[in-house]
Write a protein that holds these residues in place. Structure first.
Motif, PDB file in Angstrom:
ATOM      1  N   ASP A 162      -0.707   6.674   0.177  1.00  0.00           N
ATOM      2  CA  ASP A 162      -1.332   5.985  -1.053  1.00  0.00           C
ATOM      3  C   ASP A 162      -1.847   4.689  -0.777  1.00  0.00           C
ATOM      4  O   ASP A 162      -2.857   4.313  -1.225  1.00  0.00           O
ATOM      5  CB  ASP A 162      -0.248   5.652  -2.121  1.00  0.00           C
ATOM      6  N   ARG A 163      -0.996   4.047   0.052  1.00  0.00           N
ATOM      7  CA  ARG A 163      -1.596   2.494   0.150  1.00  0.00           C
ATOM      8  C   ARG A 163      -2.532   2.218   1.467  1.00  0.00           C
ATOM      9  O   ARG A 163      -3.542   1.589   1.340  1.00  0.00           O
ATOM     10  CB  ARG A 163      -0.428   1.558   0.832  1.00  0.00           C
ATOM     11  N   ALA A 164      -2.614   3.117   2.521  1.00  0.00           N
ATOM     12  CA  ALA A 164      -3.473   3.246   3.710  1.00  0.00           C
ATOM     13  C   ALA A 164      -4.301   4.004   4.054  1.00  0.00           C
ATOM     14  O   ALA A 164      -5.111   3.675   4.958  1.00  0.00           O
ATOM     15  CB  ALA A 164      -2.227   2.890   4.856  1.00  0.00           C
ATOM     16  N   LEU A 177      -0.935   7.161  10.985  1.00  0.00           N
ATOM     17  CA  LEU A 177      -0.448   7.036   9.531  1.00  0.00           C
ATOM     18  C   LEU A 177       0.217   8.263   9.261  1.00  0.00           C
ATOM     19  O   LEU A 177       1.402   8.371   8.468  1.00  0.00           O
ATOM     20  CB  LEU A 177      -1.425   6.668   8.567  1.00  0.00           C
TER      21      LEU A 177
END
Lengths: 255, 255
Positions: A162-164, A177
């Motif tokens: 979600d963040r990256a 990731l």
């Protein structure tokens, strides 16, 4: 349980699956959940499966053996479908076929008909796509807004994605990731286990695909685990304490 | 849904809860899930509740009104129990009492009797403890090996705690890590929502307790969200690419 994640990036696809299958905690086996259907120069399609192993294996067999197209009646296999949408429709049809054969008996024994399939790839001169097919045979597709799909034990590994991850993420960063997301899952759920199967596909290349099996004790995966934990520890220490915290509290012994 | 996390640290306790309660996606309310029972100089006990709101509220009411001790028959409340173990036993008794009153009717309507309670604190001259009480009334305790407990939607916020929290973590770092864990959960589950309630308790101080409500738009929480995402992005970029990756793939546009 299982964890599989597929990244749908501008540069191509990253697909990563664990290999642990369990029927209870004392019956653990290793089964490949990542399957590749590659015809050099012509198509590169890959699936990752989660859920009941008998159902997943039946589906994977069926899409290779072929099923009659519901409208034309022509037998179609994963190697003959003309597009990725056709491939998703074939997988969907296979899931429903397996449900027809085994669904009732499974229900009578209270075994849930539980399967989710990630299907990614490209047919030459057509669009690269990534789908998720559900147990009911319906399916969704990854888009630029939501450039990853997960099946199985997906929650532990989702925050980092979600963040990256965005569709601009490179294949190389995508591999890192996906491995970090898998590591978070491995740490929290015993029924997800090594080795891991990784596939990296360069968009519009058809043959630009590589797969790797990452075994327990793999030096790179060990390094990523360590570096990631160290980086997180450094990252939260660097964030200033909230000014509204009365304290002062003693500093962290590790500081 | 709900997310509550309690950290059981050498320096004290950090307890953090969201406040969103929902009955369906179109019926969302704000209810405090963190309750504090503080008698200056004498005891500081706090609870955080997840699950069915009617059940949680009934339990919190009962432990304040009191229940007869199962052996002595003496009425006991959260303000009279002599130890934290006694407090956990009281909460357990209250959960079972509520089940006796409402369990059958709820079952008849297919409403699960679903409640989990984190209970932390200290009675003067006794040990600081952190418990988790289940819907059946049985309970477990946080220890040095497992210095955090979570109730509600716990999976998204667990990886960061698994990697970064030990009992040696300071209260200040604990606050940051609990907020990061909450942020990961907020991003992934819409039914967990702001504002947040935070309690920080310094061990053996009884009155060394502070609470904060972190509202939507809180500058510090916004900063921690941004800095954390930026730090993660930097962290995974710094990790070298796997040497076994054939590639080479184009670099990340953000590099």
């Amino acid at each position: 349980m299982t964890y599989c994640v597929g990244l749908f990036l501008d540069q191509g696809l990253v697909m990563l699956a664990d290999t642990r299958t369990n029927a209870g905690l004392d019956n653990i086996s290793c089964f490949a959940k990542l399957q590749q259907f590659h015809r050099p120069g012509e198509r590169m399609i890959a699936t990752m499966t989660a859920g009941n192993l008998a159902v997943s294996q039946a589906v994977i067999n069926l899409i290779q053996e072929g099923l009659p197209h519901p409208e034309t009646g022509v037998q179609e296999t994963i190697y003959s479908v003309p597009t990725m949408f056709g491939a998703a429709a074939l997988v969907s049809q296979a899931v429903r076929h397996v449900h027809q054969i085994h669904g009732k008996a499974m229900q009578e024994q209270d075994v849930p008909f539980d399967v989710s399939i990630l299907l990614g790839g490209q047919v030459a001169n057509r669009t690269m796509r990534l789908f998720q097919v559900y147990a009911a045979g319906n399916f969704i597709e990854a888009t630029g807004d939501t450039p990853f799909l997960q099946v199985g034990e997906h929650k532990y590994g989702k925050p980092i994605l979600d963040r990256a991850v965005s569709s601009a993420t490179s294949l190389t960063e995508g591999v890192k990731l996906a491995l970090i997301s898998m590591d978070s899952t491995l740490r929290s759920n015993l029924s997800v286990g090594m080795p891991l199967d990784l596939l990296v596909y360069r968009k519009d290349s058809i043959d630009g695909v590589e797969t790797h099996r990452i075994e327990k004790g793999d030096a790179y995966f060990g390094m990523i685990r360590e570096r990631w934990s160290a980086a997180l520890a450094e990252a939260h220490r660097k964030i200033p304490a909230p000014s509204w915290l009365s304290g002062p509290y003693p500093a962290d012994p590790a500081d």
